[in-house]
Design a protein around this motif. Structure first.
Motif, short mmCIF file in Angstrom:
data_model
loop_
_atom_site.label_atom_id
_atom_site.label_comp_id
_atom_site.label_asym_id
_atom_site.label_seq_id
_atom_site.Cartn_x
_atom_site.Cartn_y
_atom_site.Cartn_z
N LEU A 19 12.05 77.65 -16.52
CA LEU A 19 10.74 77.47 -15.88
C LEU A 19 10.63 78.39 -14.67
N GLU A 20 9.48 79.04 -14.55
CA GLU A 20 9.20 79.90 -13.40
C GLU A 20 7.99 79.35 -12.65
N ILE A 21 8.13 79.23 -11.33
CA ILE A 21 6.99 78.85 -10.49
C ILE A 21 6.24 80.13 -10.14
N LYS A 22 5.01 80.23 -10.62
CA LYS A 22 4.20 81.42 -10.40
C LYS A 22 3.23 81.27 -9.24
N ASP A 23 2.90 80.02 -8.91
CA ASP A 23 1.90 79.80 -7.86
C ASP A 23 2.09 78.40 -7.30
N ARG A 24 1.84 78.23 -6.03
CA ARG A 24 1.83 76.90 -5.43
C ARG A 24 0.71 76.85 -4.40
N ALA A 25 -0.01 75.76 -4.39
CA ALA A 25 -1.07 75.54 -3.40
C ALA A 25 -0.90 74.14 -2.84
N VAL A 26 -0.87 74.03 -1.53
CA VAL A 26 -0.77 72.74 -0.86
C VAL A 26 -2.18 72.20 -0.65
N VAL A 27 -2.41 70.96 -1.05
CA VAL A 27 -3.72 70.35 -0.88
C VAL A 27 -3.89 69.90 0.56
N LEU A 28 -4.93 70.41 1.20
CA LEU A 28 -5.25 70.04 2.58
C LEU A 28 -6.04 68.75 2.65
N ARG A 29 -6.93 68.58 1.70
CA ARG A 29 -7.83 67.42 1.71
C ARG A 29 -8.40 67.24 0.32
N THR A 30 -8.63 65.99 -0.06
CA THR A 30 -9.24 65.68 -1.36
C THR A 30 -10.53 64.91 -1.11
N PRO A 31 -11.68 65.58 -1.09
CA PRO A 31 -12.92 64.85 -0.84
C PRO A 31 -13.42 64.03 -2.04
N LYS A 32 -12.91 64.33 -3.24
CA LYS A 32 -13.36 63.58 -4.42
C LYS A 32 -12.21 63.50 -5.42
N ARG A 33 -11.97 62.29 -5.93
CA ARG A 33 -10.95 62.10 -6.96
C ARG A 33 -11.47 61.15 -8.02
N VAL A 34 -11.60 61.63 -9.22
CA VAL A 34 -12.12 60.87 -10.36
C VAL A 34 -13.41 60.15 -9.99
N GLY A 35 -14.30 60.88 -9.33
CA GLY A 35 -15.61 60.34 -9.00
C GLY A 35 -15.67 59.56 -7.70
N TRP A 36 -14.54 59.26 -7.09
CA TRP A 36 -14.52 58.50 -5.83
C TRP A 36 -14.49 59.45 -4.65
N LEU A 37 -15.28 59.15 -3.63
CA LEU A 37 -15.34 59.97 -2.42
C LEU A 37 -14.30 59.46 -1.43
N LEU A 38 -13.51 60.37 -0.88
CA LEU A 38 -12.40 60.00 -0.01
C LEU A 38 -12.58 60.56 1.39
N ASP A 39 -12.09 59.82 2.39
CA ASP A 39 -12.16 60.31 3.76
C ASP A 39 -10.94 61.17 4.06
N GLU A 40 -10.77 61.54 5.33
CA GLU A 40 -9.69 62.45 5.70
C GLU A 40 -8.31 61.88 5.40
N ARG A 41 -8.18 60.58 5.38
CA ARG A 41 -6.89 59.95 5.10
C ARG A 41 -6.73 59.55 3.65
N GLY A 42 -7.74 59.88 2.83
CA GLY A 42 -7.64 59.58 1.41
C GLY A 42 -8.14 58.22 0.99
N ARG A 43 -8.82 57.50 1.92
CA ARG A 43 -9.37 56.19 1.58
C ARG A 43 -10.72 56.33 0.89
N ALA A 44 -10.97 55.45 -0.06
CA ALA A 44 -12.24 55.48 -0.78
C ALA A 44 -13.36 55.00 0.12
N VAL A 45 -14.41 55.82 0.24
CA VAL A 45 -15.54 55.48 1.10
C VAL A 45 -16.87 55.51 0.34
N GLY A 46 -16.84 55.83 -0.92
CA GLY A 46 -18.06 55.91 -1.71
C GLY A 46 -17.71 56.33 -3.13
N ARG A 47 -18.75 56.50 -3.94
CA ARG A 47 -18.51 56.79 -5.34
C ARG A 47 -19.71 57.51 -5.94
#
Length: 348
Positions: A312-340
């Motif tokens: 296996l060769e690692i060709k690329d890596r990206a660190v996630v800074l923030r996830t504003p949406k995950r599977v339709g759920w809206l997340l705040d800066e700490r990753g808590r669900a705040v909407g949908r």
């Protein structure tokens, strides 16, 4: 899991060990009666339900549902933006009902957008028309999902001993699903209404589900049971990663020889750190999302990969800074669900 501290918290987390055990139990059996959940984690049904309601109310954890990979054509869109437009492009993408998730990253691209449609032409048109023309985008490159080896619905918190988890469900092997395996099959209007209701609360009663879909309780039960049995719908318990001490999400682009792709993808999906592993189109054969306790975990994880998967060769890596949406759920800066934003049907 690491041992807890005196206040019942894991190092770097603000969710207690008992609550992590509850999340783990619900990951294994999301619609099980509270009496079964409570027995697995050593509390009564009322206490289990009360703890869950507290987690759900403050957005630390939530239960959701969505159409499985076998019904969908999935694209992972890597977007590079002019710096001052990143927030605007991210905000616009979040509002689109066919966008499953949005992640802001540090790496070769600024945003990673996960999108779903019924077929390749529809996916391409949506990405081109709704995202491609946004102001500030410098480039957009899409990788199409080919085979899913493991995803968030398969991942476990591993806060419960295996014996306690086994009380709730039999151990599950990592999934291996061809994206869009059922071709142009689409959910019926009633089934889509049921999935939409379950997306908001995957523990919704059959009476409530029937009312939401305009059918009887019996019909709702029969249809939901079929959707789950046939693997057309995934139910999962999700949570705010950082509150559980998992502060670092890394997206890897990996390459392995074609002859080893299936075996390597399946093995990667079984690793405790791997949240998603998918074979994709493009110059990297695998896309893998990895959850770690901090940036310091990247080196040891990659060393482990080198030891266990020499081809296996690692060709690329990206660190996630923030996830504003995950599977339709809206997340705040700490990753808590705040909407949908309910995920739209796969077709317009």
């Amino acid at each position: 899991m690491e041992s807890g501290t005196d206040n019942g918290l894991l190092p770097g987390s603000s969710i207690s060990e008992p609550d992590l055990a509850l999340i783990d139990a619900l990951q294994s059996a999301p619609r099980a009666p509270w009496s079964h959940i409570g027995r697995a984690i050593g509390v009564d049904a009322t206490t289990a339900a009360r703890r869950w309601e507290r987690l759900r109310a403050d957005g630390s954890a939530w239960l959701t549902a969505y159409a499985s990979a076998r019904l969908a054509t999935i694209g992972f869109v890597e977007i590079r933006c002019r710096p001052r437009f990143i927030d605007a492009v991210s905000a616009a993408a979040v509002e689109l009902p066919w966008v499953i998730g949005v992640e802001e990253t540090a790496g070769d691209f600024d945003l990673l957008i996960s999108a779903g449609a019924a077929d390749l032409p529809t996916l391409g048109r949506w990405v081109r028309d709704d995202i491609g023309g946004l102001r500030g985008i410098r480039s957009a490159r899409m990788r199409v999902g080919i085979t899913l080896f493991g995803e968030g619905g398969d991942w476990r918190m591993r806060a419960l001993p295996p014996a306690q988890r086994a009380e709730l469900s039999t151990p599950r092997a990592s999934s291996r699903t061809a994206y869009g395996a059922r071709g142009l099959t689409r959910l019926s209007p009633v089934d889509q209404a049921l999935v939409t209701a379950l997306h908001a609360d995957a523990r919704m009663s059959y009476t409530e589900l029937g009312a939401a879909a305009g059918v009887s309780e019996h019909t709702a039960r029969r249809r939901v049971d079929r959707l789950l049995r046939e693997g057309d719908v995934v139910i999962r318990c999700d949570f705010a990663y950082s509150l559980a001490g998992l502060s670092t999400l890394v997206v890897y682009g990996m390459q392995v020889p074609q002859a080893q792709l299936a075996s390597t993808g399946s093995a990667l999906a079984r690793l405790a750190q791997v949240r998603l592993c998918s074979a994709v189109s493009g110059r990297h054969s695998l896309m893998t999302h990895v959850l770690l306790h901090g940036l310091s975990g990247i080196g040891p994880f990659e060393k482990m990969l080198a030891d266990r998967f020499p081809a296996l060769e690692i060709k690329d890596r990206a660190v996630v800074l923030r996830t504003p949406k995950r599977v339709g759920w809206l997340l705040d800066e700490r990753g808590r669900a705040v909407g949908r934003i309910p995920l739209g049907p796969l077709r317009p």
